[in-house]
Scaffold this motif. Structure first.
Motif, PDB file in Angstrom:
ATOM      1  N   UNK A  41      49.071  29.864  35.121  1.00 62.88           N
ATOM      2  CA  UNK A  41      50.386  30.486  35.115  1.00 62.88           C
ATOM      3  C   UNK A  41      50.394  31.670  34.156  1.00 62.88           C
ATOM      4  N   UNK A  42      51.080  32.731  34.534  1.00 64.90           N
ATOM      5  CA  UNK A  42      51.226  33.908  33.674  1.00 64.90           C
ATOM      6  C   UNK A  42      52.258  33.644  32.590  1.00 64.90           C
ATOM      7  N   UNK A  43      52.065  34.288  31.451  1.00 64.61           N
ATOM      8  CA  UNK A  43      53.017  34.223  30.335  1.00 64.61           C
ATOM      9  C   UNK A  43      53.326  32.799  29.893  1.00 64.61           C
ATOM     10  N   UNK A  60      45.920  33.252  37.672  1.00 62.64           N
ATOM     11  CA  UNK A  60      44.693  33.436  38.444  1.00 62.64           C
ATOM     12  C   UNK A  60      44.971  34.152  39.760  1.00 62.64           C
ATOM     13  N   UNK A  61      46.080  33.815  40.407  1.00 66.90           N
ATOM     14  CA  UNK A  61      46.405  34.407  41.713  1.00 66.90           C
ATOM     15  C   UNK A  61      46.685  35.901  41.627  1.00 66.90           C
ATOM     16  N   UNK A  62      46.976  36.407  40.437  1.00 66.18           N
ATOM     17  CA  UNK A  62      47.272  37.827  40.242  1.00 66.18           C
ATOM     18  C   UNK A  62      46.033  38.650  39.906  1.00 66.18           C
ATOM     19  N   UNK A  63      44.930  38.011  39.657  1.00 65.40           N
ATOM     20  CA  UNK A  63      43.732  38.702  39.181  1.00 65.40           C
ATOM     21  C   UNK A  63      43.013  39.417  40.327  1.00 65.40           C
ATOM     22  N   UNK A  84      37.428  22.907  38.639  1.00 68.54           N
ATOM     23  CA  UNK A  84      38.022  22.319  39.839  1.00 68.54           C
ATOM     24  C   UNK A  84      38.899  23.300  40.608  1.00 68.54           C
ATOM     25  N   UNK A  85      39.099  24.493  40.061  1.00 67.07           N
ATOM     26  CA  UNK A  85      40.023  25.458  40.651  1.00 67.07           C
ATOM     27  C   UNK A  85      39.275  26.484  41.504  1.00 67.07           C
ATOM     28  N   UNK A  86      39.587  26.563  42.780  1.00 70.05           N
ATOM     29  CA  UNK A  86      38.882  27.495  43.674  1.00 70.05           C
ATOM     30  C   UNK A  86      38.925  28.943  43.198  1.00 70.05           C
ATOM     31  N   UNK A  87      40.045  29.402  42.627  1.00 70.36           N
ATOM     32  CA  UNK A  87      40.130  30.792  42.159  1.00 70.36           C
ATOM     33  C   UNK A  87      39.089  31.062  41.080  1.00 70.36           C
ATOM     34  N   UNK A  88      38.940  30.130  40.151  1.00 68.61           N
ATOM     35  CA  UNK A  88      37.992  30.299  39.055  1.00 68.61           C
ATOM     36  C   UNK A  88      36.563  30.353  39.600  1.00 68.61           C
TER      37      UNK A  88
END
Length: 173
Positions: A41-43, A60-63, A84-88
Motif C-alpha cells: 500500500x502507498x503512504x 507495488x501496483x503503481x510501480x 509470495x507476491x506476484x508483483x514482487x
C-alpha cells in the motif's frame, strides 16, 4: 553525487530488518541516487523488526519497474512474506532479465529463490537460508559480499560497509 540520475526501488513489508533497509537507503541518497520505497500500500507506515518505521512512497501496483536502474531488497522476516507476491517476483524477474542491479542481504535471497533466478548464480546470504539458496541453484559462498554480474548479495548487517560500495560501483556502470 556519483549516482546522480540513478533510480533504485526498495521494497518493504512489516518486519524488514531496520539496518538492512535504512543503511542502504541513506547511503544511496548520499550518493545522489533517487530511492523509492514500494510496498503493498502507498503512504502506509511499515514497522521494522527492531521498531523503526518507514512510510511507503508507492504501492507495488503503481510501480513502473522499467524506470529503475536497480532494486534493493532488505532482509529481516519481510522477505518470507514478499516472496509470495506476484508483483514482487515480477519486479525481480524483470531486473534479472534486463541485467539491472539486484541487491539482497540476509534473508532477502528468499525472494530471488522464489523468482526462480538463482540457477548458477554465485551469492551469499545469512547462513540460515544457505540450503534454500543452494536448492534454488545458487552457488552459495560464506563471504561478506558476493557480486555476480548484476546480483550483489551480503550476509547480514555487519557486512553493510562492504556491501554498499559494491552496490554503488555496480549502479555507476
Amino acid at each position: 553525487m556519483e549516482l546522480l540520475g540513478k533510480k533504485v526501488l526498495t521494497i518493504v513489508s512489516n518486519d524488514f530488518d531496520d539496518l538492512e533497509f535504512f543503511y542502504p537507503m541513506i547511503r544511496l541518497k548520499e550518493a545522489g541516487c533517487e530511492v523509492t520505497i514500494a510496498a503493498e500500500e502507498a503512504n502506509k507506515d511499515y514497522k521494522g523488526k527492531y521498531g523503526l518505521h518507514t512510510k511507503s512512497d508507492v504501492a507495488f501496483k503503481q510501480v513502473d519497474i522499467k524506470s529503475y536502474d536497480g532494486i534493493i531488497i532488505p532482509g529481516g522476516w519481510a522477505p518470507d512474506y514478499l516472496r509470495r507476491l506476484p508483483e514482487v517476483l515480477n519486479f525481480v524477474r524483470y531486473m534479472h532479465d534486463n541485467k539491472k542491479i539486484i541487491g539482497v542481504i540476509c534473508h532477502a535471497g528468499w525472494v530471488l529463490s522464489s523468482a526462480g533466478i538463482l540457477k548458477d548464480v554465485r551469492m551469499t546470504s545469512t547462513p540460515g537460508i544457505k540450503d534454500d539458496m543452494m536448492y534454488a541453484g545458487a552457488l552459495w559462498a560464506d563471504e561478506p559480499v558476493v557480486s555476480d554480474g548484476h546480483i550483489i548479495s551480503a550476509r547480514r548487517p555487519p557486512d553493510l560497509p562492504l556491501y554498499l560500495p559494491e552496490l554503488i560501483k555496480a549502479l555507476k556502470k
